[in-house]
Every structure is written in structure tokens, then in C-alpha cells.
Design an enzyme around this catalytic site. Structure first.
Site, short mmCIF file in Angstrom:
data_model
loop_
_atom_site.label_atom_id
_atom_site.label_comp_id
_atom_site.label_asym_id
_atom_site.label_seq_id
_atom_site.Cartn_x
_atom_site.Cartn_y
_atom_site.Cartn_z
CB SER A 17 -0.86 -0.02 1.26
OG SER A 17 -1.47 1.23 1.47
CE1 TYR A 29 -4.12 -2.62 5.36
CE2 TYR A 29 -3.65 -0.27 5.34
CZ TYR A 29 -3.86 -1.45 4.67
OH TYR A 29 -3.81 -1.46 3.30
CE LYS A 78 -1.68 -4.72 3.32
NZ LYS A 78 -1.84 -6.03 2.67
C1 UD1 Z 1 -6.83 4.11 3.53
C2 UD1 Z 1 -5.52 3.66 4.06
C3 UD1 Z 1 -4.79 2.88 3.01
C4 UD1 Z 1 -5.65 1.74 2.56
C5 UD1 Z 1 -6.93 2.31 1.99
C6 UD1 Z 1 -7.85 1.21 1.51
C7 UD1 Z 1 -3.96 4.94 5.47
C8 UD1 Z 1 -3.41 6.29 5.76
N1 UD1 Z 1 -4.80 4.87 4.45
O1 UD1 Z 1 -6.54 5.10 2.53
O2 UD1 Z 1 -3.60 2.39 3.52
O3 UD1 Z 1 -4.95 1.00 1.59
O4 UD1 Z 1 -7.57 3.05 3.01
O5 UD1 Z 1 -8.41 0.50 2.57
O6 UD1 Z 1 -3.66 4.00 6.14
N2 UD1 Z 1 -12.89 10.56 3.26
C9 UD1 Z 1 -13.91 11.43 3.60
N3 UD1 Z 1 -15.08 10.90 4.08
C10 UD1 Z 1 -15.26 9.56 4.25
C11 UD1 Z 1 -14.21 8.68 3.91
C12 UD1 Z 1 -13.03 9.22 3.42
O7 UD1 Z 1 -13.78 12.64 3.46
O8 UD1 Z 1 -16.33 9.15 4.73
C13 UD1 Z 1 -11.65 11.12 2.73
C14 UD1 Z 1 -10.43 10.82 3.57
O9 UD1 Z 1 -10.26 11.78 4.55
C15 UD1 Z 1 -9.33 10.82 2.52
C16 UD1 Z 1 -10.02 10.30 1.26
O10 UD1 Z 1 -11.42 10.51 1.48
O11 UD1 Z 1 -8.89 12.12 2.28
C17 UD1 Z 1 -9.79 8.83 1.01
O12 UD1 Z 1 -10.07 8.11 2.19
P1 UD1 Z 1 -10.14 6.51 2.23
O13 UD1 Z 1 -10.98 6.01 1.13
O14 UD1 Z 1 -10.49 6.11 3.62
O15 UD1 Z 1 -8.65 6.07 1.88
P2 UD1 Z 1 -7.27 6.49 2.55
O16 UD1 Z 1 -7.43 6.95 3.93
O17 UD1 Z 1 -6.54 7.35 1.58
#
Ligand code: UD1
Length: 335
Positions: A125, A150, A154
């Protein structure tokens, strides 16, 4: 015909990769413990490819069962997806994450050693880079200690594989995914989040479907063009293709070193609001959202330099964010 073991092959990225492997002519055998997957994905995969993959319900922590599997199957290559992946849950249940993600990997590696399998692709990841100092992120970017257990599993997985490949002369490719999105164009397979989604796209699709009242956008004050955080959203079918290219590279001994790392992303960063608007425009549907506090542990931005994968794997992402948003919505409506 080469026989490929796909662990976690009924999960989100795993199932799309099984389809891509079968379409490329590989014989696929799946191990999955069904902890975050549904057994009907075996038939769903078969309905796309017309070939039913073999399926073993095995918990990889059970070394005896894993050994028995290797005794019964001559495996040419392994794609190891099986792992827990919820960042927040890993903070609450670190021991469960270390036990599952690391013991599962160790048992697979013991099987490779004892039963002469030489090739493995590991699901890593972009989380191993943490908040990188400069964008885009290439494979030489120094790794930072991940925030969550997590993420640590990795990073530790990659380190275990380094020692494993050195000690036993095995070939390893670690694929570092950015943010996987989208679903198969048939709508027969896609992401099945467990309970309330943590990841952005399932939350968006469930909000559009009326299952969630509104999307919380975590943070509106980041130093980005619209104040929301930036990620690199890569279509799951493009990711699946990269796995087929990576396993072929190992089987054909085209790897340059025993252990290789490739970033898999589009190379383009999108803000959360850009993703929401891409979804709305692609599907002509509104998504209610509210800007909220930043989420603990989130980074500002991460997007890939994918030129090494382009050069060495001959891999190019083909599917646009708009297309991914279309398939994600079709999938949501079908479940
Ligand atoms: C996370 C994990 C990554 C993992 C991936 C898939 C970390 C830092 N990140 O990525 O390792 O491979 O999930 O499981 O460990 N967001 C919102 N609202 C929501 C959900 C998300 O605003 O309800 C935003 C988050 O703040 C972020 C972006 O959307 O900026 C993507 O979030 P998300 O899909 O959870 O992925 P990551 O956090 O990037």
C-alpha cells in the site's frame, strides 16, 4: 497452464484479479477465509469468465491446513491479498491485525519454501510512504513509520519478504496500491464493505443510494485547491491487470532483481470534492455532504509517480475516474 494461488481471491481487488488472470489463460485457485468476503463470488466470477475457479475456505493462520493445501496443489505463483485492511479497526485491535496479516503471510512463505513455489506478488500500500515530502511519490521515496497497525503490517510484510527472498532465493514483487475504486463493468463483482464504510467511494455510493444520510468530508482546511485532501484513485480493473503483468514477469524470469516494488496509481491526484463531483456528474445524482473535522491519521496528499510500472511492467491505467464512478454506482445499485 500455470496455476496461480490467489489468497483473498473473493475480496475486492482479489476477485477482479482472478477474473483478469482467468481471462489471460491462467488456472486459478483461491484461498479465502470468508472473513470479509462472500462465497457467492465464486459463481459471480464464473459468470463473467465462464470458468469456475477452485476455492478452498482456509484461514491462513492454520499452518496445518495451509501445508495440506500445498501438498495437494502444485502452485507456480502466488498473489497474496488475504489481510485485514481497516485502518481504524487496526488501532482498536492491533494484535488481531498483527496475527492475521503477519502469521498468514509467514504460513504462505513456509509453504513456498517447503513445496518449491518460487514467485509471489504481495499486496502492499502507499500507506508505507506516510506523508511523503514531495509529490508525486516514486519507489525511491523513503518510507515513514505508518500511523496504524494496519500500515505497519504492510511495511513489515515487505521487510519479511526481503529477508525471505534473500534466504531462499525466491522472486518477490510488492505492489503498492494507491486508492482502489470502481467495479467490474458487468456489475457482478465489486466492493462489499463490512458495516459502515471507512473508505470514500463506498460511503459516497451508499449516500447516493439513501443508505447514509450524508457524507462527512473529513477536513476542509487542507492546503489544497479546495481545502480537501488529495489521493490517487486507481480503478480496480487496472490494478487487476497490473497483477497479471507482475506474475507473468516473475514466471518468465523477466524481473531485474529478486525483490521489486512498483507503485500502482494513475499519477493524478484528486481532492475529495473533485471525487464527489465526478461521481455526481457521471451519474447525474446528488450526494449530500458536509465538511467536518479532519480525520485522525489522514495525510494531506498522496499520488503516484507510476513510470516504473509503465516501463517495467508495461502497465498503463486505462480507466478514467468518471468511468470508475459509473461502475461503482452500477455495482451499488445491484447489491
Ligand atoms: C486508507 C488507508 C490505506 C488503505 C486504503 C484502503 C492509510 C493512511 N490509508 O486510505 O492504507 O490502503 O484506506 O483501505 O492508512 N474521506 C472522507 N469521508 C469519508 C471517507 C473518506 O472525506 O467518509 C476522505 C479521507 O479523509 C481521505 C479520502 O477521502 O482524504 C480517502 O479516504 P479513504 O478512502 O479512507 O482512503 P485512505 O485513507 O486514503
Amino acid at each position: 497452464m500455470n496455476k496461480i494461488l490467489v489468497t483473498g481471491g473473493l475480496g475486492y481487488i482479489g476477485s477482479h484479479t482472478v477474473v483478469a488472470l482467468q481471462n489471460a489463460g491462467y488456472e486459478v485457485v483461491i484461498i479465502d477465509d470468508l472473513s470479509n468476503a462472500n462465497v457467492d463470488f465464486v459463481d459471480r466470477i464464473a459468470s463473467i469468465t465462464n470458468v469456475k475457479p477452485s476455492f478452498y475456505e482456509i484461514d491462513l493462520k492454520n499452518q496445518e491446513k495451509v501445508n495440506q493445501f500445498f501438498r495437494e496443489n502444485k502452485i507456480d505463483g502466488i498473489i497474496h491479498f488475504a489481510a485485514h485492511k481497516a485502518v481504524g479497526e487496526s488501532v482498536e485491535k492491533p494484535l488481531m491485525y498483527y496475527r492475521n496479516n503477519l502469521v498468514g503471510l509467514l504460513n504462505i512463505l513456509d509453504g513456498m519454501k517447503d513445496f518449491n513455489t518460487d514467485n509471489i506478488i504481495f499486496s502492499s500500500s502507499c500507506t508505507v510512504y506516510g506523508q511523503a515530502d514531495k509529490m508525486p511519490i516514486d519507489e525511491n521515496t523513503s518510507l515513514k513509520k505508518p500511523e496504524s497497525p494496519y500500515g505497519k503490517t504492510k511495511q513489515m510484510g515487505e521487510e519479511i519478504l526481503e529477508d525471505f527472498s534473500n534466504a531462499f532465493n525466491k522472486k518477490v514483487i510488492c505492489l503498492r496500491y494507491f486508492n482502489p475504486v470502481g467495479a467490474h463493468s458487468s456489475s457482478k463483482i465489486g466492493e462489499l464493505p463490512n458495516g459502515i464504510p471507512n473508505n470514500l467511494i463506498p460511503y459516497v455510493t451508499q449516500t447516493a443510494a439513501g443508505i447514509r444520510e450524508y457524507l462527512s468530508v473529513f477536513g476542509g482546511d487542507y492546503p489544497t485547491k479546495d481545502g480537501t485532501a488529495i489521493r490517487d484513485y486507481i480503478d480496480v480493473n487496472d490494478l487487476a491487470d497490473a497483477h497479471v503483468l507482475a506474475i507473468a514477469r516473475l514466471l518468465e524470469n523477466k524481473n531485474k532483481t529478486k525483490l521489486e516494488f512498483f507503485n500502482l496509481g494513475t499519477g493524478t491526484g484528486s481532492t475529495v470534492l473533485e471525487v464527489v463531483h465526478a461521481f455526481e456528474n457521471a451519474n447525474n445524482i446528488k450526494v449530500n455532504y458536509q465538511i467536518k473535522e479532519r480525520r485522525l491519521g489522514d495525510i494531506v496528499e498522496a499520488y503516484a509517480n507510476n513510470s516504473l510500472a509503465a516501463q517495467e511492467l508495461n502497465w498503463q491505467p486505462k480507466i478514467s475516474l468518471t468511468e470508475s464512478m459509473l461502475t461503482a454506482w452500477e455495482w451499488q445499485k445491484s447489491i
